[in-house]
Design a protein around this motif. Structure first.
Motif, PDB file in Angstrom:
ATOM      1  N   LEU A 353       0.836  -1.187   0.000  1.00 54.90           N
ATOM      2  CA  LEU A 353       0.000   0.000   0.000  1.00 54.90           C
ATOM      3  C   LEU A 353       0.877   1.244   0.000  1.00 54.90           C
ATOM      4  O   LEU A 353       1.883   1.312   0.698  1.00 54.90           O
ATOM      5  CB  LEU A 353      -0.910   0.005   1.226  1.00 54.90           C
ATOM      6  N   GLY A 354       0.512   2.234  -0.791  1.00 52.18           N
ATOM      7  CA  GLY A 354       1.285   3.463  -0.874  1.00 52.18           C
ATOM      8  C   GLY A 354       0.393   4.674  -0.847  1.00 52.18           C
ATOM      9  O   GLY A 354      -0.832   4.585  -0.817  1.00 52.18           O
ATOM     10  N   GLY A 355       1.018   5.855  -0.848  1.00 52.81           N
ATOM     11  CA  GLY A 355       0.264   7.096  -0.786  1.00 52.81           C
ATOM     12  C   GLY A 355      -0.101   7.465   0.645  1.00 52.81           C
ATOM     13  O   GLY A 355       0.617   7.144   1.598  1.00 52.81           O
ATOM     14  N   ILE A 356      -1.234   8.138   0.806  1.00 52.72           N
ATOM     15  CA  ILE A 356      -1.693   8.583   2.125  1.00 52.72           C
ATOM     16  C   ILE A 356      -2.412   7.440   2.824  1.00 52.72           C
ATOM     17  O   ILE A 356      -3.279   6.788   2.241  1.00 52.72           O
ATOM     18  CB  ILE A 356      -2.635   9.795   1.996  1.00 52.72           C
ATOM     19  N   ILE A 357      -2.054   7.211   4.099  1.00 51.42           N
ATOM     20  CA  ILE A 357      -2.659   6.140   4.893  1.00 51.42           C
ATOM     21  C   ILE A 357      -3.115   6.743   6.218  1.00 51.42           C
ATOM     22  O   ILE A 357      -2.326   7.398   6.913  1.00 51.42           O
ATOM     23  CB  ILE A 357      -1.653   5.001   5.143  1.00 51.42           C
ATOM     24  N   ILE A 358      -4.374   6.542   6.548  1.00 51.75           N
ATOM     25  CA  ILE A 358      -4.940   7.054   7.807  1.00 51.75           C
ATOM     26  C   ILE A 358      -5.313   5.867   8.683  1.00 51.75           C
ATOM     27  O   ILE A 358      -6.112   5.023   8.285  1.00 51.75           O
ATOM     28  CB  ILE A 358      -6.202   7.917   7.558  1.00 51.75           C
ATOM     29  N   ALA A 359      -4.718   5.816   9.888  1.00 47.53           N
ATOM     30  CA  ALA A 359      -5.016   4.735  10.832  1.00 47.53           C
ATOM     31  C   ALA A 359      -5.824   5.298  11.990  1.00 47.53           C
ATOM     32  O   ALA A 359      -5.409   6.269  12.630  1.00 47.53           O
ATOM     33  CB  ALA A 359      -3.729   4.098  11.338  1.00 47.53           C
ATOM     34  N   ASP A 360      -6.964   4.677  12.256  1.00 44.78           N
ATOM     35  CA  ASP A 360      -7.831   5.086  13.372  1.00 44.78           C
ATOM     36  C   ASP A 360      -7.689   4.056  14.487  1.00 44.78           C
ATOM     37  O   ASP A 360      -8.422   3.067  14.540  1.00 44.78           O
ATOM     38  CB  ASP A 360      -9.280   5.190  12.893  1.00 44.78           C
ATOM     39  N   PHE A 361      -6.706   4.291  15.366  1.00 42.71           N
ATOM     40  CA  PHE A 361      -6.534   3.410  16.514  1.00 42.71           C
ATOM     41  C   PHE A 361      -7.657   3.658  17.521  1.00 42.71           C
ATOM     42  O   PHE A 361      -8.321   4.700  17.511  1.00 42.71           O
ATOM     43  CB  PHE A 361      -5.175   3.667  17.184  1.00 42.71           C
ATOM     44  N   ILE A 362      -7.853   2.697  18.414  1.00 41.49           N
ATOM     45  CA  ILE A 362      -8.830   2.880  19.490  1.00 41.49           C
ATOM     46  C   ILE A 362      -8.335   4.003  20.393  1.00 41.49           C
ATOM     47  O   ILE A 362      -7.149   4.091  20.726  1.00 41.49           O
ATOM     48  CB  ILE A 362      -8.998   1.576  20.294  1.00 41.49           C
ATOM     49  N   ASP A 363      -9.232   4.898  20.788  1.00 36.38           N
ATOM     50  CA  ASP A 363      -8.852   6.081  21.573  1.00 36.38           C
ATOM     51  C   ASP A 363      -8.133   5.681  22.856  1.00 36.38           C
ATOM     52  O   ASP A 363      -8.615   4.826  23.617  1.00 36.38           O
ATOM     53  CB  ASP A 363     -10.085   6.913  21.920  1.00 36.38           C
ATOM     54  N   MET A 364      -6.991   6.321  23.091  1.00 34.40           N
ATOM     55  CA  MET A 364      -6.195   6.086  24.304  1.00 34.40           C
ATOM     56  C   MET A 364      -6.140   7.369  25.126  1.00 34.40           C
ATOM     57  O   MET A 364      -5.787   8.431  24.595  1.00 34.40           O
ATOM     58  CB  MET A 364      -4.773   5.635  23.927  1.00 34.40           C
ATOM     59  N   GLN A 365      -6.464   7.262  26.394  1.00 35.01           N
ATOM     60  CA  GLN A 365      -6.508   8.438  27.255  1.00 35.01           C
ATOM     61  C   GLN A 365      -5.126   8.839  27.750  1.00 35.01           C
ATOM     62  O   GLN A 365      -4.855  10.012  27.967  1.00 35.01           O
ATOM     63  CB  GLN A 365      -7.433   8.163  28.465  1.00 35.01           C
ATOM     64  N   ARG A 366      -4.242   7.886  27.949  1.00 29.53           N
ATOM     65  CA  ARG A 366      -2.938   8.172  28.541  1.00 29.53           C
ATOM     66  C   ARG A 366      -1.904   8.454  27.456  1.00 29.53           C
ATOM     67  O   ARG A 366      -1.788   7.724  26.464  1.00 29.53           O
ATOM     68  CB  ARG A 366      -2.499   6.998  29.405  1.00 29.53           C
ATOM     69  N   ALA A 367      -1.127   9.533  27.670  1.00 32.31           N
ATOM     70  CA  ALA A 367      -0.128   9.957  26.687  1.00 32.31           C
ATOM     71  C   ALA A 367       0.949   8.901  26.495  1.00 32.31           C
ATOM     72  O   ALA A 367       1.425   8.687  25.371  1.00 32.31           O
ATOM     73  CB  ALA A 367       0.497  11.283  27.114  1.00 32.31           C
ATOM     74  N   GLU A 368       1.332   8.204  27.593  1.00 33.24           N
ATOM     75  CA  GLU A 368       2.393   7.193  27.462  1.00 33.24           C
ATOM     76  C   GLU A 368       1.934   6.010  26.608  1.00 33.24           C
ATOM     77  O   GLU A 368       2.748   5.366  25.939  1.00 33.24           O
ATOM     78  CB  GLU A 368       2.861   6.702  28.832  1.00 33.24           C
ATOM     79  N   HIS A 369       0.644   5.729  26.618  1.00 35.51           N
ATOM     80  CA  HIS A 369       0.126   4.665  25.755  1.00 35.51           C
ATOM     81  C   HIS A 369       0.204   5.071  24.284  1.00 35.51           C
ATOM     82  O   HIS A 369       0.592   4.271  23.429  1.00 35.51           O
ATOM     83  CB  HIS A 369      -1.316   4.333  26.135  1.00 35.51           C
ATOM     84  N   ARG A 370      -0.164   6.318  23.975  1.00 30.34           N
ATOM     85  CA  ARG A 370      -0.076   6.799  22.593  1.00 30.34           C
ATOM     86  C   ARG A 370       1.371   6.782  22.104  1.00 30.34           C
ATOM     87  O   ARG A 370       1.657   6.377  20.975  1.00 30.34           O
ATOM     88  CB  ARG A 370      -0.666   8.204  22.484  1.00 30.34           C
ATOM     89  N   GLU A 371       2.280   7.232  22.969  1.00 28.68           N
ATOM     90  CA  GLU A 371       3.696   7.239  22.589  1.00 28.68           C
ATOM     91  C   GLU A 371       4.225   5.821  22.392  1.00 28.68           C
ATOM     92  O   GLU A 371       5.039   5.568  21.506  1.00 28.68           O
ATOM     93  CB  GLU A 371       4.504   7.970  23.663  1.00 28.68           C
TER      94      GLU A 371
END
Length: 502
Positions: A353-371
């Motif tokens: 897959l190439g070009g623009i890719i948008i990933a919608d992860f499940i919402d995470m409240q904690r910043a350390e989890h997102r990182e």
């Protein structure tokens, strides 16, 4: 990470799979009648110049004209800066396209992107010819670039060695520029004799291209890149490769001869597969490819991904599915997203897959989890040979990525739009089609006066008219004062119908 490369050859198609730790990560397909064009050099003719787009369309003998942007036009009189990255071309501050090319002009060009969908191939006039250890730039002014994958402390020494070797080569008659070179990653420990041999081979190849350009009319193919099996040996075999197995004795012999001439270090990893089972059955590769054609990708934890590829971009939605976790809700989401990050990196490679890719992860409240999820995704993407740029999570929790696209995705290569839904993924319901037919009959009755109207439609639509919609059909027949007959056509798709005037 150890990898194995499996090559399945047949007269009509060659498939190469890269397997890491027993799991297929990449699949490359080349069909004899649909061979890729990247790397091919053509003598083309300028068909149109578009100043507003700062581009031109070039006829190179294909079905669709190819596209040349002003940034990809080589300019003799301007200075340049080279980015020391394998395969990258010089970056220029270009003049306007209308001052560089004109309609009817004959131009030597190279394909840098295959045709994608309705778009023609993308071209460049920065000609490059790839060899085993180096990439030759015939139009360059003698500069030398070195792959960024080679350690920084070794680049200057390697550049000086190549410069000295260039000075020992006799000048080519009729050329005012010696040409430049980009030193590839696998030249890091190569002796001077091998480097010089590769330089001589590339100079001969460039001379053949120039000679063909002087004698052949436009449009014509001047130079064709290596086939898939040869590119596997040249570009994909590295220190992590344990073996390269091929299931054709004839092609094994040909590839062995090619490797001994150009990639002697890779030859020792080349082996003939003579097992009774098909070579791709060793790792269930055909099953993995079949799953890569679908929208849903199941995760081991019970979660899943939903992937949709459109003309503009690819979207990836992450869902927990049946995974409930063992701790709290935040940990469940975090674990699912971590597993999804690994799966996404693999699917991008497998599906190409190439070009623009948008990933919608499940919402995470904690910043350390997102990182943590972001770090895991970037770590997994480092194993990908194709460059992927990953941004940060947006305010809506979406993650944007761009992955370099040089050829069709696996889905676009192996599949085509559904003839029933025309690629929409949905079809009208039988009731919607029935009501559309009733409106069409009424429209025809206002313009024509036949003895009878006959409706030809799919069986499920006719069944609806005979049952639930029979009263509406009778009412319409009474309103227009003409009989309406029905005929089921088993070969019609659900949306297909015809109203015949009898």
């Amino acid at each position: 990470m150890q990898q194995d490369i499996l090559i399945n050859w047949s007269p009509q198609e060659t498939r190469a799979a890269i397997v890491e730790n027993g799991v297929v990560q990449e699949l490359h397909v080349e069909r004899e009648l649909q061979r890729g064009l990247v790397g091919n050099i053509y003598l083309g003719k300028v068909a149109r110049v578009l100043p507003g787009m700062q581009s031109a369309f070039i006829d190179i003998g294909l079905e669709r004209a190819a596209f040349l942007h002003v940034a990809d036009v080589w300019q003799r009189d301007q200075g340049r800066e080279r980015r020391e990255e394998e395969g990258e071309r010089a970056q220029l501050t270009p003049k306007p396209i209308e001052k560089l090319v004109f309609e009817g002009q004959t131009l030597m060009v190279q394909v840098i992107k295959d045709p994608l969908g309705s778009k023609g191939a993308r071209l460049s006039t920065h000609i490059s010819i790839a060899g085993r250890l180096m990439v030759h730039l015939p139009r360059d002014d003698g500069s030398i670039g070195v792959s960024q994958k080679i350690p920084l402390e070794q680049r200057d020494a390697l550049r000086q060695r190549v410069q000295q070797l260039m000075e020992t080569l006799p000048p080519e008659p009729g050329l005012d520029r010696p040409g430049g070179y980009i030193v590839r990653t696998n030249a890091e420990d190569a002796p001077d004799a091998d480097l010089q041999e590769d330089m001589l081979y590339l100079r001969k190849a460039a001379a053949r291209v120039r000679q063909a350009a002087r004698t052949q009319p436009a449009p014509t193919l001047l130079h064709q890149d290596l086939n898939l099996m040869q590119r596997v040996l040249r570009d994909m075999v590295d220190e992590h490769t344990a073996s390269v197995r091929i299931d054709s004795r004839t092609q094994h012999a040909a590839l062995l001869a090619f490797g001994q001439a150009f990639m002697p270090n890779a030859v020792q990893k080349l082996a003939l597969y003579s097992g009774e089972r098909p070579i791709f059955d060793l790792y269930n590769i055909d099953e993995e490819v079949a799953q890569a054609m679908g929208r849903r990708v199941d995760l081991k934890s019970g979660g899943y991904l939903v992937m949709d590829q459109t003309e503009a971009l690819t979207t990836i939605d992450v869902n927990t599915g049946g995974f409930v976790g063992t701790r709290n809700f935040d940990e469940t989401i975090f674990k699912t997203n971590l597993e999804a990050a690994q799966a996404i990196a693999r699917q991008l490679r497998l599906r190409n897959l190439g070009g623009i890719i948008i990933a919608d992860f499940i919402d995470m409240q904690r910043a350390e989890h997102r990182e943590g999820v972001l770090a895991e995704l970037r770590k997994q993407l480092q194993r990908d040979r194709i460059k992927t740029t990953v941004g940060d999570f947006s305010q809506l929790g979406l993650l944007e990525m761009t992955r370099k696209r040089t050829r069709e995705s696996l889905e676009r290569m192996l599949c085509e739009p559904c003839p029933a839904c025309q690629g929409r993924g949905t079809v009208k319901t039988p009731r919607s089609v029935a009501y559309e037919i009733l409106r069409e009959v009424l429209r025809e009755a206002r313009q024509f006066h036949p003895a009878e109207f006959r409706i030809l439609a799919a069986p499920q639509v006719i069944d609806l008219f005979l049952d639930e919609e029979s009263q509406h059909l009778a009412s319409l027949s009474e309103f227009i004062g003409k009989p309406i007959s029905l005929q089921a056509e088993g070969l019609f798709s659900q949306e297909q119908y015809d109203v015949v005037l009898m």
